[in-house]
Design a protein around this motif. Sequence first.
Motif, short mmCIF file in Angstrom:
data_model
loop_
_atom_site.label_atom_id
_atom_site.label_comp_id
_atom_site.label_asym_id
_atom_site.label_seq_id
_atom_site.Cartn_x
_atom_site.Cartn_y
_atom_site.Cartn_z
N TRP A 54 0.84 -1.21 0.00
CA TRP A 54 0.00 0.00 0.00
C TRP A 54 0.87 1.26 0.00
O TRP A 54 0.60 2.21 -0.74
N LEU A 55 1.91 1.26 0.81
CA LEU A 55 2.78 2.43 0.90
C LEU A 55 3.48 2.74 -0.43
O LEU A 55 3.74 3.90 -0.74
N LEU A 56 3.77 1.71 -1.20
CA LEU A 56 4.50 1.91 -2.46
C LEU A 56 3.57 2.04 -3.66
O LEU A 56 3.93 2.68 -4.65
N ARG A 57 2.39 1.45 -3.59
CA ARG A 57 1.48 1.45 -4.73
C ARG A 57 0.46 2.59 -4.70
O ARG A 57 0.06 3.10 -5.75
N GLU A 58 0.07 3.04 -3.52
CA GLU A 58 -1.06 3.97 -3.43
C GLU A 58 -0.66 5.44 -3.56
O GLU A 58 -1.31 6.20 -4.28
N PRO A 59 0.39 5.92 -2.87
CA PRO A 59 0.72 7.35 -2.96
C PRO A 59 1.18 7.74 -4.37
O PRO A 59 1.81 6.96 -5.08
N THR A 60 0.87 8.98 -4.74
CA THR A 60 1.42 9.56 -5.96
C THR A 60 2.58 10.46 -5.60
O THR A 60 2.85 10.70 -4.42
N ARG A 61 3.23 10.99 -6.63
CA ARG A 61 4.38 11.87 -6.36
C ARG A 61 3.96 13.32 -6.13
O ARG A 61 4.81 14.14 -5.77
N THR A 62 2.69 13.64 -6.33
CA THR A 62 2.30 15.05 -6.29
C THR A 62 1.13 15.37 -5.36
O THR A 62 0.77 16.53 -5.21
N GLU A 63 0.53 14.37 -4.71
CA GLU A 63 -0.62 14.62 -3.85
C GLU A 63 -0.52 13.78 -2.58
O GLU A 63 0.01 12.67 -2.60
N ASP A 64 -1.06 14.33 -1.49
CA ASP A 64 -1.19 13.54 -0.27
C ASP A 64 -2.14 12.37 -0.52
O ASP A 64 -3.01 12.43 -1.40
N VAL A 65 -1.99 11.33 0.27
CA VAL A 65 -2.86 10.16 0.12
C VAL A 65 -3.52 9.86 1.46
O VAL A 65 -2.87 9.91 2.50
N ASP A 66 -4.81 9.57 1.43
CA ASP A 66 -5.55 9.32 2.66
C ASP A 66 -5.53 7.84 2.98
O ASP A 66 -5.82 6.99 2.12
#
Length: 520
Positions: free
Chosen positions: A329-341
């Motif tokens: 989840w930590l590697l697949r879900e976040p993008t490089r330009t936005e926070d992730v909930d």
Amino acid sequence: MAGEPYYVTTSIPYVNARPHLGFALELVQADALARYHRLRGDDVRFLTGTDDNALKNVRAAEAAGVPVQAFVDRNAAAFAALRGPLQLSTDDFIRTGGNPRHTAAVQQFWRACERAGAIYRRTYTGLYCVGCEAYYADDELVAGRCPEHGTRPEVVAEENCFFRLSRYQDPLARLIESDTVRVVPATRRNEVLRFIRGGLEDFSISRSQERARGWGIPVPDDPSQVVYVWFDALLNYLSALDYGDAGPLYRRYWRDNPRRVHVIGKDILRFHAVYWPAMLLAAGEPLPTTIFVHEFITAGGARLSKTRGNVVDPRDLVARCGADALRYWLLREPTRTEDVDFSVARLLERYHADLANGIGNLLQRTLSMLWRYRDGIVPEPGPAGPCDLDCRAAVERLPEAVGAALAAFDFRAALVAVGDAVASANRYVEETAPWALAREATPEAAARLDTVLSTLAEALRLVAAHLAPFLPDAAERIAVQLGLPGIPADALTPAATRWGGLPPGTRVARPVPVFPRLEE
């Protein structure tokens, strides 16, 4: 030493509280980079640690009614203990407090800057946020409050030592514009350039022993002052390499290394992309080559923060969902330009969709068919047709796709590439219908079935190799079920990623779920 050097570091967090999921993101990202480069044959050094000397640590200890040393030791140990649960491959863990190699390095670096005329002393009054360990100008505050912590800064007036940051404004702008110091992603690079072009002011690099409560590294030749946190903490990247005595680690991984990579959060961008390069210029040291800046993890839209108290403990998540699910989840879900909930429901949804129903399903059905139709032996493939070549081509794109994604620090894109290869292999199963070929019981159908089963087994070998930087333990389990000793140390070198690395005649294991279903 084999391979080209590659040095990757995380920031070092304050130990005013125990670790939370936001820092786990940074650790796992840096670990994926370290593992990828090792598997490519590079000589990797991966560093993390803790910032023990901050004033906020002292105040947190006082609030808890615990002696500062005991408080810092306890929380630092909690950060060091993340290595096992998060499956980290760190080579070193440095603590800045009470560490002779760090103290010597800080004082040596200070003297180098002093000789360059970059340090001077003056009386100063300013607005100081203890949470940030930084001074703010009035126009940087939001309704009079720190933009990061939402607290009102303290008015501090004292005589300090200052670093001549203003001297380095033009050189810093040129370094960032030319990508000599590469800041990734471009949005953060532009932010740094705006900050530099707005004019740089000298900053305080010491504080009084009285205000520091006697906690910190003494300023050389001035026992009335201790070194200010950033001029102390940033030096960990050198002190962990024996900078103090210009040892072999310093020469190998810093001075003579073309790849010096920092992985940090966006809240400390200014310190790493402006202050730190300027300090290194003053001391005559090489600069970091790349600064990768990640976004924040939020919960219910609010940033995870020890100050706010809305932390999510990564160890609790590993105990509940396993390291594979959390790392993925930590590697697949976040993008490089936005926070992730973050939520546990989102973590489980991604785990089941991509891992249990994707890679896990492909492995289960491939091994089951190998045992059902070929007594668990990988067969010699027959002639390949268009369908087989399409599946093979999809998997053979992995080295280039994953390599390009990680060169851009796009972990999501790298795992999407792995997922695309898995999806192609699962479609290939449906298109070729091995069960129908087995029912035909003709020599032509048998040869065709051999090709299909061999193609699937080899596809899984390459998927496991490219999954290894991200999910090392799971990749190892897949490789072992394929009848291999594990993931070899050179699994992502060009020779190892050529098609055909799983020899015919290999006996696979009976299928055991690598990604079992998890309870909601």
